[in-house]
Design a protein around this motif. Structure first.
Motif, PDB file in Angstrom:
ATOM      1  N   LEU A 196      47.139 -28.214 -12.677  1.00 60.43           N
ATOM      2  CA  LEU A 196      46.730 -27.331 -12.308  1.00 60.43           C
ATOM      3  C   LEU A 196      46.620 -26.817 -13.574  1.00 60.43           C
ATOM      4  O   LEU A 196      47.354 -26.766 -14.068  1.00 60.43           O
ATOM      5  CB  LEU A 196      47.762 -26.584 -11.193  1.00 60.43           C
ATOM      6  N   GLN A 197      45.843 -25.535 -13.825  1.00 54.25           N
ATOM      7  CA  GLN A 197      45.258 -24.881 -14.935  1.00 54.25           C
ATOM      8  C   GLN A 197      45.002 -23.657 -14.593  1.00 54.25           C
ATOM      9  O   GLN A 197      45.055 -23.343 -13.245  1.00 54.25           O
ATOM     10  CB  GLN A 197      43.806 -25.936 -15.941  1.00 54.25           C
ATOM     11  N   HIS A 200      42.146 -22.571 -12.615  1.00 59.75           N
ATOM     12  CA  HIS A 200      42.295 -22.579 -11.105  1.00 59.75           C
ATOM     13  C   HIS A 200      43.080 -21.980  -9.800  1.00 59.75           C
ATOM     14  O   HIS A 200      43.763 -21.521 -10.193  1.00 59.75           O
ATOM     15  CB  HIS A 200      43.622 -24.818 -10.379  1.00 59.75           C
ATOM     16  N   THR A 201      42.222 -22.430  -8.700  1.00 58.46           N
ATOM     17  CA  THR A 201      42.511 -21.242  -7.727  1.00 58.46           C
ATOM     18  C   THR A 201      43.251 -22.534  -6.555  1.00 58.46           C
ATOM     19  O   THR A 201      42.574 -23.504  -6.363  1.00 58.46           O
ATOM     20  CB  THR A 201      41.794 -20.468  -6.942  1.00 58.46           C
ATOM     21  N   LEU A 202      44.475 -22.127  -6.163  1.00 57.42           N
ATOM     22  CA  LEU A 202      45.049 -23.309  -5.181  1.00 57.42           C
ATOM     23  C   LEU A 202      44.946 -23.142  -3.634  1.00 57.42           C
ATOM     24  O   LEU A 202      45.874 -22.528  -3.099  1.00 57.42           O
ATOM     25  CB  LEU A 202      46.977 -24.118  -5.402  1.00 57.42           C
ATOM     26  N   ASP A 204      46.315 -24.410  -0.649  1.00 55.59           N
ATOM     27  CA  ASP A 204      47.338 -25.809  -0.148  1.00 55.59           C
ATOM     28  C   ASP A 204      47.583 -25.362   1.059  1.00 55.59           C
ATOM     29  O   ASP A 204      48.146 -24.615   2.102  1.00 55.59           O
ATOM     30  CB  ASP A 204      48.694 -25.360  -0.899  1.00 55.59           C
ATOM     31  N   SER A 210      52.817 -26.053  -5.094  1.00 55.56           N
ATOM     32  CA  SER A 210      53.249 -24.937  -5.037  1.00 55.56           C
ATOM     33  C   SER A 210      52.528 -25.241  -6.242  1.00 55.56           C
ATOM     34  O   SER A 210      51.841 -25.787  -7.244  1.00 55.56           O
ATOM     35  CB  SER A 210      54.639 -24.707  -5.762  1.00 55.56           C
ATOM     36  N   THR A 211      51.810 -23.594  -7.028  1.00 54.27           N
ATOM     37  CA  THR A 211      51.372 -23.304  -8.834  1.00 54.27           C
ATOM     38  C   THR A 211      52.250 -23.487  -9.387  1.00 54.27           C
ATOM     39  O   THR A 211      52.016 -23.330 -11.026  1.00 54.27           O
ATOM     40  CB  THR A 211      50.250 -22.141  -8.675  1.00 54.27           C
ATOM     41  N   SER A 214      52.113 -22.962 -13.649  1.00 56.28           N
ATOM     42  CA  SER A 214      50.627 -23.340 -14.140  1.00 56.28           C
ATOM     43  C   SER A 214      50.280 -21.710 -14.798  1.00 56.28           C
ATOM     44  O   SER A 214      48.492 -22.360 -15.065  1.00 56.28           O
ATOM     45  CB  SER A 214      49.772 -24.457 -12.752  1.00 56.28           C
ATOM     46  N   ALA A 216      47.686 -20.842 -12.260  1.00 56.40           N
ATOM     47  CA  ALA A 216      46.785 -21.249 -11.431  1.00 56.40           C
ATOM     48  C   ALA A 216      46.925 -20.434 -10.189  1.00 56.40           C
ATOM     49  O   ALA A 216      48.668 -19.447  -9.697  1.00 56.40           O
ATOM     50  CB  ALA A 216      46.669 -22.390 -10.378  1.00 56.40           C
ATOM     51  N   LEU A 218      47.301 -18.802  -6.285  1.00 56.27           N
ATOM     52  CA  LEU A 218      47.328 -19.510  -5.058  1.00 56.27           C
ATOM     53  C   LEU A 218      46.334 -18.880  -3.988  1.00 56.27           C
ATOM     54  O   LEU A 218      46.390 -17.457  -3.262  1.00 56.27           O
ATOM     55  CB  LEU A 218      48.197 -19.473  -4.222  1.00 56.27           C
TER      56      LEU A 218
END
Length: 254
Positions: A196-197, A200-202, A204, A210-211, A214, A216, A218
């Motif tokens: 993750l950078q 990014h959007t995570l 999950d 978990s971000t 990072s 990123a 969520l």
């Protein structure tokens, strides 16, 4: 809430407490036996049940005894059944609503998927359940599975109009592929360290991701369980319910 159907709703694998919770919001629901599911569904159709909701523990078994749509066939699971034919002899029709509910949840979050790039990371089974998200308009999709053959099998389900890249979790090219992604969709397992950078959007889907530190973002998928129940009831009853009217049922059905 729309007009309620006269016919009852069958609950397969759910507890009697779940049936009572449905009745508290004005929908007649009955828990039915989990054994001999073909005969159970035939009886429900004869008794003019409108449809059935299926507990995750019974999804595979139900898929083996009903007619399934494309989403259900892809994952070999059914979470909602329509019995609209009543006693006329029409077959039970099963679907798997997770894909459509995921799209609803992503759209509700406000995330702009059209033209973006996505990286899906999981295993064969859970990747298959989430891959229909590509219908939201992603231009490039990376698929990461435990092995390269698993990733390549999943990639076959992606429309040819989308540029698709398949890699295994241990492939050194994974981090370079992740650098091209805007959205990272975790469907199973864990995130590789350093993937993750901040850009990014995570998303999950495991509840375990978990971000971390990072930077990123969520993606808010808190509405997913309720939106999925909306989809299940739409298939099983033909009625579209407002999510806020169903929020109290989600915990009982889990």
């Amino acid at each position: 809430m729309p007009a309620l159907p006269d016919a009852p709703l069958a609950l397969i694998g759910h507890s009697p407490q779940a049936a009572r919770a449905f009745r508290e919001v004005g929908l007649v629901a009955l828990a039915v036996p989990e054994s001999d599911l073909g005969a159970v569904l035939d009886a429900c159709r004869t008794l003019r049940f409108t449809g059935a909701l299926v507990h995750p523990s019974c999804e595979v078994a139900v898929a083996e005894v009903v007619d399934t749509d494309a989403d259900a066939r892809r994952v070999g699971r059914v979470d909602a059944v329509a019995l609209a034919g009543g006693a006329s002899g029409s077959n039970a029709h099963g679907t798997y609503t997770l894909a459509d509910a995921l799209m609803d949840a992503v759209e509700a979050s406000g995330y702009a998927a059209h033209g973006a790039s996505a990286l899906f990371l999981g295993s064969g089974a859970d990747l298959a359940r989430a891959l229909p998200l590509v219908r939201l308009g992603f231009e490039n999709v990376g698929i990461v599975a435990d092995t390269l053959p698993d990733a390549e099998r999943c990639a076959r389900d992606v429309p040819a109009s989308i540029r698709t890249f398949a890699v295994g979790r241990r492939d050194p090219a994974l981090l370079a592929l992740a650098e091209r992604a805007d959205l990272v969709v975790l469907t199973g397992g864990s995130l590789p360290p350093g993937l993750l950078q901040p850009y990014h959007t995570l998303a999950d889907l495991t509840g375990q991701g978990s971000t971390g530190t990072s930077g990123a973002a969520l993606l808010d998928l808190s509405a997913l369980p309720t939106l999925r129940l909306v989809r299940q009831l739409l298939h099983a009853t033909g009625q579209r319910y407002r999510p806020e009217a169903l929020a109290g049922l989600v915990g009982v059905l889990a």
